[in-house]
Design a protein around this motif. Structure first.
Motif, PDB file in Angstrom:
ATOM      1  N   PRO A 201       0.839  -1.202   0.000  1.00 38.90           N
ATOM      2  CA  PRO A 201       0.000   0.000   0.000  1.00 38.90           C
ATOM      3  C   PRO A 201       0.871   1.249   0.000  1.00 38.90           C
ATOM      4  O   PRO A 201       1.974   1.253   0.556  1.00 38.90           O
ATOM      5  N   THR A 237      -1.525   0.704  -6.261  1.00 44.74           N
ATOM      6  CA  THR A 237      -2.461  -0.342  -5.880  1.00 44.74           C
ATOM      7  C   THR A 237      -3.914  -0.019  -6.203  1.00 44.74           C
ATOM      8  O   THR A 237      -4.783  -0.895  -6.091  1.00 44.74           O
ATOM      9  N   GLN A 305      -6.709   7.792   2.680  1.00 45.55           N
ATOM     10  CA  GLN A 305      -7.592   7.177   1.689  1.00 45.55           C
ATOM     11  C   GLN A 305      -8.463   8.200   0.957  1.00 45.55           C
ATOM     12  O   GLN A 305      -9.259   7.824   0.092  1.00 45.55           O
ATOM     13  N   CYS A 469      -6.153   2.049   0.915  1.00 45.55           N
ATOM     14  CA  CYS A 469      -4.852   1.737   1.506  1.00 45.55           C
ATOM     15  C   CYS A 469      -4.936   0.496   2.390  1.00 45.55           C
ATOM     16  O   CYS A 469      -3.944  -0.209   2.551  1.00 45.55           O
ATOM     17  N   LEU A 471      -5.658  -2.710   2.181  1.00 48.33           N
ATOM     18  CA  LEU A 471      -5.861  -3.574   1.014  1.00 48.33           C
ATOM     19  C   LEU A 471      -6.597  -4.860   1.336  1.00 48.33           C
ATOM     20  O   LEU A 471      -7.061  -5.548   0.418  1.00 48.33           O
TER      21      LEU A 471
END
Length: 492
Positions: A201, A237, A305, A469, A471
């Motif tokens: 992340p 990501t 985020q 973030c 994940l």
């Protein structure tokens, strides 16, 4: 020696439903508007941009043939209209230039379009068709590039940022020139490429701490060994594509040396996997922790985020609610993208008091209702002063700093999405970040370059946002199958 240069940058968040269209590349935001011809050089000169570093590194016997340079704020997939229009302008110009000795492209590496999951691979493919197989073609990439086999195959050499925050963008362009010059003198290098089977992340990728710090020191150690070059891209990501994730690039005169370097760096990357710190705090925990600290310097809380620099909306309200509920006081939060609220503040004027509905326009969110006072108004032209973009100008659109009455909390509202990564973005609004108790930024790591020197601590908050973030909560559909990791599901 004639070198054609062009730039086309976008970091695409495929979890965002909206599209990035041609006007997004034509307007200024964190970076300049679309530049063409000689303005590519004059309009970026002195800025921390790869194309500026490439141009500055060129020697006197080089004639630059600039085509265009453009970038759009990270967001959803790039439209076919935007992609085809911009790439056609590049390839058409290459056809008109006649013979060139080389081509340099300033790319990102994580562009996804309506028709192409590998945007940069398609750019390189079309440029290669335009120039033929014999003309050297090099490009620079962002550290968050998702490198594909097509990109590696078509480009003769790729260089990658080595810092996050990206304070070495210009140096990465200059490195591309140095290796291009060596290639023209000594021939194309052998190349090797390796992919890791896990994701990192972005909040864990910052290079101010290990393991990323050590990994990039090791990468740099190969630079002057017999013409070798190693590069490490940690991946983006929020792009759900086949080649998402970290990869190693290596170049050398002999294929055996390129393979050896790539294998060695991949082993080091895999060994470092458990060392990446992926810790995130709830908004309540972050604010409570910050309020409990006794130091004289501010505590920085990053809303990782909701980072517009990774395609998020920059208007979520979770962290703002926590500040108000905990009566944090003496806090500054920014930047919230809310054009309607900014327009209303401008219409009412400075020191006006009114009932505001702040941010929260996205799904699973709601605006914060609060009585506010207009502290400061701006047309949004904010000169950067930090290491990331110093020399450039943030284009925020009509903007305002609002004080939430009775709380001591100030919120900066903008009309153009813009990542909060420079202290100037607060100081411009007659705010004093170094005197605040808490600073809240909608950024993932870039803020560290300017905010870390004045902070007693940095906390990373996990509030809802469009840039994932955490994940373990992400269901990838297109990524290649990877090993399970504590915060990474097995992908398809």
């Amino acid at each position: 020696m004639r070198i054609a240069i062009a730039g086309f940058q976008h970091e695409t968040n495929t979890f965002v439903s909206g599209l990035t269209d041609l006007p997004d590349f034509e307007q200024a935001d964190s970076w300049p508007e679309l530049l063409a011809g000689d303005a590519v050089v004059t309009g970026t000169q002195g800025m921390n941009l790869p194309i500026a570093g490439f141009a500055q590194a060129c020697e006197e016997d080089v004639e630059l043939c600039p085509i265009l340079w453009c970038a759009a704020e990270p967001g959803g997939r790039v439209t076919d209209r935007a992609f085809d229009t911009i790439v056609s302008r590049i390839t058409d110009a290459l056809g008109q230039f006649g013979t060139v000795d080389a081509v340099y492209l300033d790319l990102h590496g994580a562009m996804v379009t309506q028709s192409h999951d590998d945007g940069e691979g398609e750019v390189l493919k079309r440029v290669r068709t335009a120039i033929g197989p014999d003309v050297p073609l090099v490009a620079s990439l962002d550290m968050h590039a998702n490198v594909s086999p097509t990109m590696v195959e078509i480009a003769d050499l790729l260089t990658v940022f080595r810092t996050y925050p990206h304070i070495d963008m210009a140096e990465t362009g200059a490195r591309a020139y140095r290796h291009l010059r060596n290639m023209i003198a000594h021939g194309r290098p052998a190349k090797a490429w390796r992919q890791a089977d896990f994701l990192i992340p972005l909040h864990a990728q910052h290079t101010g701490a290990d393991p990323a710090l050590s990994l990039y020191d090791q990468i740099a150690g190969f630079d002057h060994q017999n013409g070798q070059l190693a590069e490490l891209a940690l991946g983006f990501t929020a792009a759900d594509v086949l080649d998402v994730g970290p990869s190693i690039l290596a170049y050398a005169a002999a294929q055996s040396d390129a393979d050896r370097v790539a294998d060695e760096m991949l082993a080091r990357l895999i060994a470092a996997k458990p060392e990446f710190d992926v810790t995130l705090m709830s908004a309540d925990a972050a604010v409570s922790t910050a309020m409990a600290m006794d130091g004289d310097k501010p505590v920085v809380i990053a809303d990782v985020q909701d980072n517009p620099g990774a395609g998020a909306s920059s208007d979520t309200t979770g962290l703002l609610r926590a500040l108000i509920q905990h009566r944090a006081g003496n806090a500054i939060l920014g930047l919230i993208h809310d054009p309607e609220l900014a327009q209303r503040a401008h219409a009412l004027g400075r020191n006006a008091r009114f009932q505001a509905y702040i941010g929260g326009r996205g799904p699973n969110d709601a605006p914060v209702k609060a009585k506010v006072r207009v502290h400061y108004l701006s047309d949004g032209r904010c000169p950067y002063t930090g290491a990331m973009y110093g020399g450039g100008i943030a284009t925020l659109g009509p903007s305002a700093a609002l004080e939430i009455e009775g709380t001591g909390i100030h919120v900066v509202i903008t009309s153009v999405r813009n990542q909060c990564l420079d202290l100037a973005q607060f100081r411009h609004f007659n705010l004093h970040p170094e005197r605040a108790r808490i600073l809240c930024v909608k950024s993932t790591a870039h803020f560290r370059a300017d905010f870390a020197p004045i902070a007693q601590a940095i906390l990373l908050a996990e509030t809802p946002g469009q840039f994932p973030c955490a994940l373990e909560n992400v269901a990838y559909e297109n990524a290649r199958k990877m090993d399970t990791w504590p915060y990474q599901r097995s992908a398809k």
